[in-house]
Motif scaffolding. Structure first.
Motif, PDB file in Angstrom:
ATOM      1  N   GLY A  66       0.849  -1.179   0.000  1.00 30.63           N
ATOM      2  CA  GLY A  66       0.000   0.000   0.000  1.00 30.63           C
ATOM      3  C   GLY A  66       0.885   1.230   0.000  1.00 30.63           C
ATOM      4  O   GLY A  66       1.326   1.702   1.051  1.00 30.63           O
ATOM      5  N   VAL A  67       1.200   1.735  -1.173  1.00 32.05           N
ATOM      6  CA  VAL A  67       2.206   2.792  -1.322  1.00 32.05           C
ATOM      7  C   VAL A  67       1.585   4.161  -1.531  1.00 32.05           C
ATOM      8  O   VAL A  67       2.053   5.161  -0.992  1.00 32.05           O
ATOM      9  CB  VAL A  67       3.149   2.466  -2.508  1.00 32.05           C
ATOM     10  CG1 VAL A  67       4.141   3.601  -2.744  1.00 32.05           C
ATOM     11  CG2 VAL A  67       3.879   1.156  -2.258  1.00 32.05           C
ATOM     12  N   PHE A  68       0.532   4.203  -2.344  1.00 29.10           N
ATOM     13  CA  PHE A  68      -0.121   5.454  -2.746  1.00 29.10           C
ATOM     14  C   PHE A  68       0.917   6.395  -3.353  1.00 29.10           C
ATOM     15  O   PHE A  68       1.513   6.088  -4.373  1.00 29.10           O
ATOM     16  CB  PHE A  68      -0.868   6.073  -1.573  1.00 29.10           C
ATOM     17  CG  PHE A  68      -1.793   7.197  -1.942  1.00 29.10           C
ATOM     18  CD1 PHE A  68      -2.499   7.171  -3.134  1.00 29.10           C
ATOM     19  CD2 PHE A  68      -1.973   8.282  -1.099  1.00 29.10           C
ATOM     20  CE1 PHE A  68      -3.360   8.201  -3.485  1.00 29.10           C
ATOM     21  CE2 PHE A  68      -2.831   9.319  -1.437  1.00 29.10           C
ATOM     22  CZ  PHE A  68      -3.525   9.284  -2.628  1.00 29.10           C
ATOM     23  N   ASP A  91       1.758  -2.038  -4.883  1.00 28.60           N
ATOM     24  CA  ASP A  91       0.489  -1.314  -4.981  1.00 28.60           C
ATOM     25  C   ASP A  91      -0.071  -1.511  -6.390  1.00 28.60           C
ATOM     26  O   ASP A  91       0.690  -1.686  -7.343  1.00 28.60           O
ATOM     27  CB  ASP A  91       0.709   0.184  -4.722  1.00 28.60           C
ATOM     28  CG  ASP A  91      -0.554   0.903  -4.275  1.00 28.60           C
ATOM     29  OD1 ASP A  91      -1.555   0.872  -5.029  1.00 28.60           O
ATOM     30  OD2 ASP A  91      -0.559   1.490  -3.182  1.00 28.60           O
ATOM     31  N   SER A  92      -1.393  -1.497  -6.494  1.00 29.40           N
ATOM     32  CA  SER A  92      -2.005  -1.533  -7.825  1.00 29.40           C
ATOM     33  C   SER A  92      -1.889  -0.180  -8.499  1.00 29.40           C
ATOM     34  O   SER A  92      -1.905  -0.076  -9.719  1.00 29.40           O
ATOM     35  CB  SER A  92      -3.483  -1.919  -7.715  1.00 29.40           C
ATOM     36  OG  SER A  92      -4.222  -0.870  -7.094  1.00 29.40           O
ATOM     37  N   PHE A  93      -1.825   0.874  -7.668  1.00 28.38           N
ATOM     38  CA  PHE A  93      -1.789   2.268  -8.106  1.00 28.38           C
ATOM     39  C   PHE A  93      -3.055   2.661  -8.868  1.00 28.38           C
ATOM     40  O   PHE A  93      -3.076   3.660  -9.567  1.00 28.38           O
ATOM     41  CB  PHE A  93      -0.527   2.562  -8.935  1.00 28.38           C
ATOM     42  CG  PHE A  93       0.738   2.390  -8.140  1.00 28.38           C
ATOM     43  CD1 PHE A  93       1.109   3.327  -7.195  1.00 28.38           C
ATOM     44  CD2 PHE A  93       1.538   1.266  -8.302  1.00 28.38           C
ATOM     45  CE1 PHE A  93       2.268   3.164  -6.435  1.00 28.38           C
ATOM     46  CE2 PHE A  93       2.697   1.092  -7.552  1.00 28.38           C
ATOM     47  CZ  PHE A  93       3.060   2.049  -6.613  1.00 28.38           C
ATOM     48  N   SER A 109      -6.267   5.971  -5.768  1.00 27.62           N
ATOM     49  CA  SER A 109      -5.686   5.740  -7.079  1.00 27.62           C
ATOM     50  C   SER A 109      -4.728   6.868  -7.451  1.00 27.62           C
ATOM     51  O   SER A 109      -4.965   8.036  -7.127  1.00 27.62           O
ATOM     52  CB  SER A 109      -6.800   5.653  -8.134  1.00 27.62           C
ATOM     53  OG  SER A 109      -6.248   5.612  -9.442  1.00 27.62           O
ATOM     54  N   LYS A 126       4.127  -3.108  -9.314  1.00 31.76           N
ATOM     55  CA  LYS A 126       2.768  -2.683  -9.677  1.00 31.76           C
ATOM     56  C   LYS A 126       1.874  -3.890  -9.944  1.00 31.76           C
ATOM     57  O   LYS A 126       2.236  -4.805 -10.683  1.00 31.76           O
ATOM     58  CB  LYS A 126       2.832  -1.791 -10.917  1.00 31.76           C
ATOM     59  CG  LYS A 126       1.529  -1.135 -11.311  1.00 31.76           C
ATOM     60  CD  LYS A 126       1.767  -0.200 -12.493  1.00 31.76           C
ATOM     61  CE  LYS A 126       0.491   0.511 -12.925  1.00 31.76           C
ATOM     62  NZ  LYS A 126       0.743   1.418 -14.069  1.00 31.76           N
ATOM     63  N   TRP A 128      -2.027  -6.176  -8.429  1.00 30.89           N
ATOM     64  CA  TRP A 128      -2.747  -6.672  -7.263  1.00 30.89           C
ATOM     65  C   TRP A 128      -1.829  -7.594  -6.467  1.00 30.89           C
ATOM     66  O   TRP A 128      -1.013  -8.325  -7.033  1.00 30.89           O
ATOM     67  CB  TRP A 128      -4.009  -7.418  -7.677  1.00 30.89           C
ATOM     68  CG  TRP A 128      -4.992  -6.588  -8.443  1.00 30.89           C
ATOM     69  CD1 TRP A 128      -5.424  -6.797  -9.720  1.00 30.89           C
ATOM     70  CD2 TRP A 128      -5.675  -5.400  -7.986  1.00 30.89           C
ATOM     71  NE1 TRP A 128      -6.331  -5.830 -10.076  1.00 30.89           N
ATOM     72  CE2 TRP A 128      -6.504  -4.958  -9.040  1.00 30.89           C
ATOM     73  CE3 TRP A 128      -5.666  -4.686  -6.784  1.00 30.89           C
ATOM     74  CZ2 TRP A 128      -7.312  -3.825  -8.933  1.00 30.89           C
ATOM     75  CZ3 TRP A 128      -6.463  -3.546  -6.673  1.00 30.89           C
ATOM     76  CH2 TRP A 128      -7.270  -3.136  -7.737  1.00 30.89           C
ATOM     77  N   ALA A 154      -2.458  -2.027   3.640  1.00 32.94           N
ATOM     78  CA  ALA A 154      -3.411  -2.513   2.643  1.00 32.94           C
ATOM     79  C   ALA A 154      -4.852  -2.184   3.008  1.00 32.94           C
ATOM     80  O   ALA A 154      -5.755  -2.342   2.189  1.00 32.94           O
ATOM     81  CB  ALA A 154      -3.257  -4.025   2.470  1.00 32.94           C
ATOM     82  N   SER A 159      -7.055  -8.244   2.161  1.00 31.85           N
ATOM     83  CA  SER A 159      -5.692  -8.012   1.668  1.00 31.85           C
ATOM     84  C   SER A 159      -4.662  -8.258   2.763  1.00 31.85           C
ATOM     85  O   SER A 159      -3.608  -8.876   2.524  1.00 31.85           O
ATOM     86  CB  SER A 159      -5.561  -6.583   1.150  1.00 31.85           C
ATOM     87  OG  SER A 159      -6.416  -6.353   0.056  1.00 31.85           O
TER      88      SER A 159
END
Length: 228
Positions: A66-68, A91-93, A109, A126, A128, A154, A159
């Motif tokens: 979980g980076v954001f 992260d999905s970003f 996002s 990058k 899921w 997360a 998650s």
């Protein structure tokens, strides 16, 4: 009757009562040591406490889920100074995959953009978590690092529990920080301990205005080595 139950179910889900009641019970009946650990004024103070306890000059592996926009990653990079340390942010970003508390799916996002951190020790992964975590872990030699720190940000129960369980075969002892402990993450950690027999130790936490733990710093140790 069926209509009444449906309306009640929707109301409970919207207000997140289940998560609150569950977390409250877990904190005070199953994880009271969290509440009794040292109190930090801010999350940054807690992060600095973690860096001091682990050792800023240690060769560490930090995994952040979980980076954001990379704020906490940047703080950790500045705090851990060993040139051989490594930092990986997952992260999905593209935001949350499902609703969380009052946040809707897609919140947090960055439209797929990776953070910019001028540090060659940092890697961003990058995708899921279920697609990106294991391939990365398969390539890591954990024995080459002095310490491992996992930053769980997360948010979601699903998650967080997935990550705790996925890490179990790879690393048996590590420091941990939970960013939103009150709620989903507390329940995930409790269920993980039930399933894996993990030993938990807590060093500090921040508090909300309701005096509930938000960010939590501790240590997780598995009773035995799990082979992937």
């Amino acid at each position: 009757m069926r209509g009444t139950l449906k309306r009640l179910s929707a109301k409970l889900d919207q207000s997140n009562i289940f998560e609150r009641l569950s977390a409250h019970s877990i904190l005070y009946n199953r994880l009271p040591e969290v509440v009794s650990s040292d109190i930090a004024k801010t999350r940054e103070d807690l992060w600095r406490d973690a860096i001091r306890k682990i050792g800023s000059d240690k060769k560490i592996l930090l995994l952040e889920f979980g980076v954001f926009q990379g704020y906490s990653m940047n703080v950790f990079c500045q705090g851990f100074t060993n040139p051989d340390s490594r930092f990986a942010g997952f992260d999905s970003f593209i935001g949350l995959p499902e609703d969380w508390n009052i946040q809707k799916a897609g919140t947090f996002s960055t439209d797929g953009r990776l953070p910019t951190i001028e540090d060659n020790r940092v890697t961003f992964v990058k995708g899921w978590f279920q697609n990106s975590t294991r391939p990365f872990l398969d390539k890591v030699d954990f024995d080459t690092f002095d310490e491992v720190l996992i930053h769980f940000d997360a948010d979601l129960y699903s998650s967080t529990l997935y990550l705790l369980s996925t890490l179990a075969p790879y690393v048996k002892s590590y420091f941990c920080i939970f960013d939103e402990f009150w709620g989903h993450e507390a329940r995930a950690l409790h269920n993980f301990r039930q399933a894996y027999g993990a030993e938990l130790e807590f060093f500090g936490h921040t508090r909300s205005h309701e005096e509930l733990p938000i960010q939590v710093f501790g240590h997780i140790r598995l009773a035995e080595i799990y082979e992937p």
